[in-house]
Design a protein around this motif. Structure first.
Motif, PDB file in Angstrom:
ATOM      1  N   ALA A 385       0.794  -1.226   0.000  1.00 49.26           N
ATOM      2  CA  ALA A 385       0.000   0.000   0.000  1.00 49.26           C
ATOM      3  C   ALA A 385       0.827   1.277   0.000  1.00 49.26           C
ATOM      4  O   ALA A 385       0.347   2.323  -0.426  1.00 49.26           O
ATOM      5  CB  ALA A 385      -0.938   0.010   1.208  1.00 49.26           C
ATOM      6  N   ASP A 386       2.055   1.222   0.476  1.00 52.55           N
ATOM      7  CA  ASP A 386       2.902   2.421   0.497  1.00 52.55           C
ATOM      8  C   ASP A 386       4.243   2.197  -0.174  1.00 52.55           C
ATOM      9  O   ASP A 386       5.168   2.976  -0.003  1.00 52.55           O
ATOM     10  CB  ASP A 386       3.106   2.925   1.927  1.00 52.55           C
ATOM     11  N   HIS A 387       4.336   1.130  -0.957  1.00 53.47           N
ATOM     12  CA  HIS A 387       5.560   0.782  -1.697  1.00 53.47           C
ATOM     13  C   HIS A 387       6.734   0.546  -0.754  1.00 53.47           C
ATOM     14  O   HIS A 387       7.886   0.794  -1.097  1.00 53.47           O
ATOM     15  CB  HIS A 387       5.901   1.859  -2.723  1.00 53.47           C
ATOM     16  N   LYS A 388       6.434   0.076   0.444  1.00 57.73           N
ATOM     17  CA  LYS A 388       7.466  -0.294   1.414  1.00 57.73           C
ATOM     18  C   LYS A 388       7.250  -1.756   1.799  1.00 57.73           C
ATOM     19  O   LYS A 388       6.116  -2.251   1.794  1.00 57.73           O
ATOM     20  CB  LYS A 388       7.385   0.583   2.672  1.00 57.73           C
ATOM     21  N   PRO A 389       8.310  -2.451   2.197  1.00 52.65           N
ATOM     22  CA  PRO A 389       8.179  -3.865   2.566  1.00 52.65           C
ATOM     23  C   PRO A 389       7.331  -4.081   3.811  1.00 52.65           C
ATOM     24  O   PRO A 389       7.027  -3.142   4.562  1.00 52.65           O
ATOM     25  CB  PRO A 389       9.637  -4.285   2.829  1.00 52.65           C
ATOM     26  N   GLU A 459      -1.869   2.810  -6.593  1.00 53.93           N
ATOM     27  CA  GLU A 459      -1.395   4.201  -6.629  1.00 53.93           C
ATOM     28  C   GLU A 459       0.097   4.281  -6.305  1.00 53.93           C
ATOM     29  O   GLU A 459       0.843   5.037  -6.937  1.00 53.93           O
ATOM     30  CB  GLU A 459      -2.193   5.066  -5.652  1.00 53.93           C
ATOM     31  N   SER A 460       0.524   3.491  -5.341  1.00 56.43           N
ATOM     32  CA  SER A 460       1.945   3.495  -4.983  1.00 56.43           C
ATOM     33  C   SER A 460       2.800   3.000  -6.143  1.00 56.43           C
ATOM     34  O   SER A 460       3.895   3.527  -6.384  1.00 56.43           O
ATOM     35  CB  SER A 460       2.176   2.622  -3.743  1.00 56.43           C
ATOM     36  N   TYR A 461       2.327   1.999  -6.853  1.00 53.88           N
ATOM     37  CA  TYR A 461       3.038   1.494  -8.029  1.00 53.88           C
ATOM     38  C   TYR A 461       3.091   2.575  -9.107  1.00 53.88           C
ATOM     39  O   TYR A 461       4.154   2.883  -9.653  1.00 53.88           O
ATOM     40  CB  TYR A 461       2.335   0.243  -8.553  1.00 53.88           C
ATOM     41  N   ALA A 462       1.932   3.157  -9.405  1.00 58.99           N
ATOM     42  CA  ALA A 462       1.853   4.143 -10.489  1.00 58.99           C
ATOM     43  C   ALA A 462       2.680   5.393 -10.190  1.00 58.99           C
ATOM     44  O   ALA A 462       3.189   6.043 -11.103  1.00 58.99           O
ATOM     45  CB  ALA A 462       0.392   4.527 -10.731  1.00 58.99           C
ATOM     46  N   LYS A 463       2.833   5.724  -8.906  1.00 60.88           N
ATOM     47  CA  LYS A 463       3.567   6.943  -8.524  1.00 60.88           C
ATOM     48  C   LYS A 463       4.993   6.643  -8.066  1.00 60.88           C
ATOM     49  O   LYS A 463       5.659   7.532  -7.524  1.00 60.88           O
ATOM     50  CB  LYS A 463       2.817   7.669  -7.403  1.00 60.88           C
ATOM     51  N   ASN A 464       5.474   5.425  -8.290  1.00 57.24           N
ATOM     52  CA  ASN A 464       6.792   5.056  -7.769  1.00 57.24           C
ATOM     53  C   ASN A 464       7.898   5.977  -8.275  1.00 57.24           C
ATOM     54  O   ASN A 464       8.863   6.252  -7.563  1.00 57.24           O
ATOM     55  CB  ASN A 464       7.113   3.613  -8.144  1.00 57.24           C
TER      56      ASN A 464
END
Length: 916
Positions: A385-389, A459-464
């Protein structure tokens, strides 16, 4: 030969469908067979040999201290670090062969600079392990190639972001240079520089070979006694419930027998959710297709650095004499039905989705237009959800650890995260501040919410590859948790921030309501984009590294609080009761301050880990025993405490307290009433005048001193009033049962109208609190900071003989002197700072700002950061007073003044109601 340029032309003109090898027939199918050799971009890929046994490669042990499940980068790094720390009765189980899941097809890039000090440290450790440690231990080469990294900026904002990284890198000794377009062309002759603004060059970045790395890690771990077993899928995890009702890991089941163990580590990548279900653990990640293509040979590309063109959302990885081209798109394909039989396998590449990366790559390196594609690599990756592990012990089951959800960065972060995970398992906590990766950063109501996981992960993927701005907010999965004031504040133009699922006030827009809308996936998947989206428009205006356009609005909210009175809705706070026979014992052990003062007292305190690091800061109010008056008072025949905790970290606090209670065997109860009460804070010189009209209590200093609380009536409704401040002013908090919130709020606003009362948000709180010198947990106060280092010695009962968790570390630190400590800095120039700026003393880097903001009352930029003595000695008051300090922002140094006390109200008069 099929050329990349021709593929673009075909798709743009839609003249005819592309042919092999540019595109396969189906975009969503996958093969359960092993990928053919020609499609694999690595010379050494671990694969099952023809005719090899399908059973486990080694006999299963009857028991193990730790069982790690998953033989990819994180699993191998974890067992390697466990073994290095002396824990050797460890088994690693891999359902197929090592790296067979997602690791084998990763691009293997390593970039040293990230907008996080902790991540910079994690990456540095990975680099050391891959480039040096493993080869020294085993004599084997891991496949590390140091060819450098080049970050591309097509505009000023992007280059400003890179300059921020460069300044932070100086603190850690990471070599980097800002290059002009011409200098970039000299370094990378094949690059198109016509649209370049500048670049950031990091010479010691590089690439890793997944197979070589994992082979070497497993051999090094095995040499120390770890048992690595391949061809051994896990079919179940046994969980037992102890006498106190606590669920704990008991054993791991496989088709070939069970292994008794008190500790399981889920390193299963995209399969981690299924492994969580076996033990009743929520693993909030989602699988997506993630792809790159490998080109044919390119003359002149040899030895070129890897390239990250964030604005084009593409990366170019050196692959011998060719390039791998990949990136992040706004319409990634979700892997809806995750298959257990997917090993060394790939999906067919969907060119309609991938083509945007080709276009960006050709723009950056034009020779690619005439270059063929050798192979396509489209495999599954897990995203969060936040592009963190997702790391740490799961809240649902003790002994169940997570090491998954690495968002295609498992190789890059593996060494640092493997080491911290090993320390977590052995010592109960990691050494570094891993809160940003800790599963407990998410509220339990979200981790099993499919909509939240899908939307936020998308969203996190698209805004990485988007610029990381200081005041950004998500658009996905908004309005998940709303407090009782939400509707009335929306009507008054509240611009909400999202924290922990809650909508909390950020600031107040003068032009009317601007609520977040239902997520539109940025127009992907044929979903209609939100039109006339005021919230998104206002948020977009905040995308700057300068003072934001609403700077004057924040100023007005801050100065109204300083000069008159302001109301802050803080309802998202966690609100817990600690009761039961051992409540006092638990409070003594949990809290660094002495909270056992007389009923009616409220104490600001920290909670520490075993190493003395601050796991939390909060207020603890001692309650009168008596019958339940929920939600304002619990049933209690003895000691009872009311805990108020910042809402963004409430889940972390809840689990920390619960874990300590379990480990110590205290017989007490922790109950959560966060959803049952709202909370407003009325602050400022005129707050007493306003509230005296609303509350049926004497609010004088004598009758209602600072740091006390009472049950009172507010406009006819019972509330708990606390005289506290998080902004450094005279003020009270009102903790209000949910159904009474709006009428009490309206009464306060009506009484305050003649005193100029206004609504204020958390952007104002951030500014006011840093101006006063109050700490924010997980900004200037983290689990790797002790209260003594953080200037919070007053929260520690060291003058008493009462034991508390972490006390020994603080006593030792007090005796030996502080090797690091927090310092306040101000600059005279009106320059915005946001944190991560480098701190120099006499020209030598000594630290970086953790948090920075503008102080409107003192009319200066100020920030707080921890500094060290370069010679490793004590950081004394004289060391601070005698130094000449500068703060580096985006490569520019500004003269700074260091303060041992806050420059605002250093004598602490205003909270006592003393205004001169």
């Amino acid at each position: 030969m099929a050329f990349i340029g021709r593929a673009v032309q075909r798709l743009v003109l839609a003249a005819r469908p592309p042919v092999a090898p540019l595109c396969r027939t189906s975009s969503r199918s996958y093969s359960t067979e092993h990928t053919s050799e020609k499609s694999v971009p690595y010379e050494k890929t671990l694969k099952q040999e023809e005719g090899a046994s399908t059973g486990p490669t080694k006999p299963l042990p009857r028991s193990a201290d730790v069982v790690v499940i998953g033989g990819g980068s994180i699993g191998c790094q974890t067992v390697y670090h466990l073994a290095k720390m002396g824990m050797t009765n460890v088994a690693l189980l891999e359902r197929d062969r090592l790296t067979a899941g997602t690791t084998w097809h990763t691009a293997g890039l390593l970039w040293q600079l990230r907008p996080s000090d902790v991540e910079v440290e994690l990456l540095a450790h990975t680099r050391n392990v891959i480039s040096k440690d493993l080869e020294e231990e085993t004599g084997l080469h891991t496949g590390w190639i140091q060819n450098g990294g080049l970050f591309i900026a097509s505009n000023k904002q992007r280059l400003d972001e890179y300059k921020r990284l460069m300044s932070l890198g100086k603190v850690y000794g990471i070599e980097s240079y800002v290059l002009s377009p011409a200098e970039t062309k000299d370094l990378y002759p094949l690059m198109n520089i016509d649209d370049l603004y500048g670049t950031l060059y990091v010479p010691k970045d590089g690439t890793m070979d997944p197979a070589g790395t994992c082979t070497t890690l497993s051999r090094a771990a095995t040499a120390r006694g770890v048992t690595v077993i391949e061809n051994c899928p896990v079919t179940g995890i046994q969980v037992r419930t102890d006498d106190l009702g606590v669920k704990k890991v008991k054993a791991v089941e496989t088709p070939h027998g069970a292994i008794e163990t008190p500790c399981v580590v889920n390193c299963a990548g995209v399969w981690a959710t299924r492994l969580g279900e076996m033990a009743g653990v929520n693993v909030p990640l989602i699988a997506m297709h993630h792809a790159y293509v490998v080109t044919e040979r390119i003359e002149g590309i040899q030895n070129m650095p890897n390239v990250r063109d964030h604005d084009a959302s593409v990366y170019l990885r050196l692959q011998g004499d060719a390039l791998s081209v990949g990136g992040y798109e706004q319409n990634p394909i979700f892997w809806e039905e995750v298959s257990d039989k997917f090993a060394f396998s790939l999906f067919d590449l969907d060119w309609d989705v991938f083509m945007q990366h080709i276009e960006g790559a050709i723009n950056r390196v034009p020779v690619l237009e005439q270059t063929g594609i050798k192979s396509t690599v489209c495999g599954p990756e897990s995203f969060t959800a936040d592009h963190k592990p997702l790391m740490g012990e799961a809240p649902e089951v003790r002994g169940y650890f997570l090491g998954c959800g690495f968002n295609s960065a498992g190789m890059m972060l593996g060494g640092g995260c493997g080491r911290e995970l090993a320390k977590w398992i052995i010592h109960g906590r990691p050494e570094k501040d891993m809160y940003g990766y800790d599963i407990r950063r998410f509220h339990s109501s979200l981790t099993d919410n499919a909509r939240w996981i899908r939307e936020r992960s998308h969203e996190s993927y698209a805004k990485n590859y988007s610029v990381v701005f200081p005041f950004d907010e998500p658009l996905a999965s908004r309005n998940m948790r709303k407090d009782p004031f939400h509707e009335v504040l929306t009507e008054q133009g509240c611009m909400f921030q999202e924290r922990h699922g809650w909508e909390r006030p950020g600031w107040f827009n003068k032009d009317g309501p601007a609520p977040p809308k239902k997520y539109d996936y940025y127009g992907a998947y044929n979903i209609r984009k939100n039109e006339n989206y005021k919230y998104k428009e206002l948020l977009g205006k905040e995308y700057t590294f300068d003072f934001p356009p609403h700077h004057d609005v924040i100023k007005s909210e801050c100065l109204s609080c300083r000069h008159d009175v302001a109301v802050f809705n803080m309802s998202y706070f966690g609100k817990f009761y600690l009761t039961g026979p051992d409540a006092k014992k638990a409070a003594d052990w949990l809290f660094s301050a002495d909270v056992n003062k007389k009923p009616g007292s409220t104490v600001y305190t920290c909670m520490l880990n075993k190493r003395g690091g601050a796991e939390a800061d909060l207020t603890v109010s001692r309650l009168e025993p008596g019958a339940a008056k929920l939600p304002l008072a619990p049933q209690s025949d003895g000691d009872a405490y009311y805990l108020a905790i910042g809402g963004g970290v409430a889940e972390h606090n809840w689990n920390h307290i619960r874990t300590v209670i379990q480990d110590q065997g205290f017989h007490c109860q922790l109950t959560d009433h966060s959803e049952d009460m709202g909370m407003i804070s009325i602050q400022g010189p005129k707050s007493r005048q306003v509230l005296q009209e609303v509350l049926d209590a004497d609010l004088s200093n004598e009758a209602f001193p600072f740091s006390t609380h009472k049950l009172v009536n507010a406009a006819g409704y019972q509330v708990r009033a606390m005289r506290l401040s998080f902004v450094g002013e005279l003020g009270w908090e009102l903790h209000i049962p949910k159904d009474s919130c709006v009428p009490v709020y309206r009464a306060v606003m009506a009484a305050g109208a003649k005193h100029g009362i206004i609504n204020s948000g958390y952007r104002a709180i951030d500014s006011l609190s840093i101006e006063k010198g109050y700490r924010h947990w997980h900004a200037d106060l983290r689990p790797d900071d002790t209260p003594l280092e953080a200037g919070l010695a007053f929260t520690c009962k060291l003058k008493s003989s009462i034991p508390f968790q972490g006390r020994e570390t603080l006593e030792r630190q007090k005796e030996e002197g502080l090797r690091r400590r927090i310092v306040c800095f101000t600059i005279d120039e009106k320059i915005p700072m946001f944190g991560l700026e480098a701190i120099f003393r006499n020209g030598v880097p000594v630290g970086h700002l953790r948090r920075a903001d503008y102080g409107f009352f003192i009319d200066k930029t100020l920030g707080y950061g921890y500094i060290r003595n370069p010679d490793g000695g004590v950081v004394s008051a004289d060391f601070i007073k005698t130094g000449e300090f500068t703060l580096e922002r985006m490569g520019v140094a500004y003269k700074a003044k260091a303060h041992l006390k806050s420059p605002f109200d250093p004598e602490n008069k205003r909270v006592k109601g003393i205004y001169e």
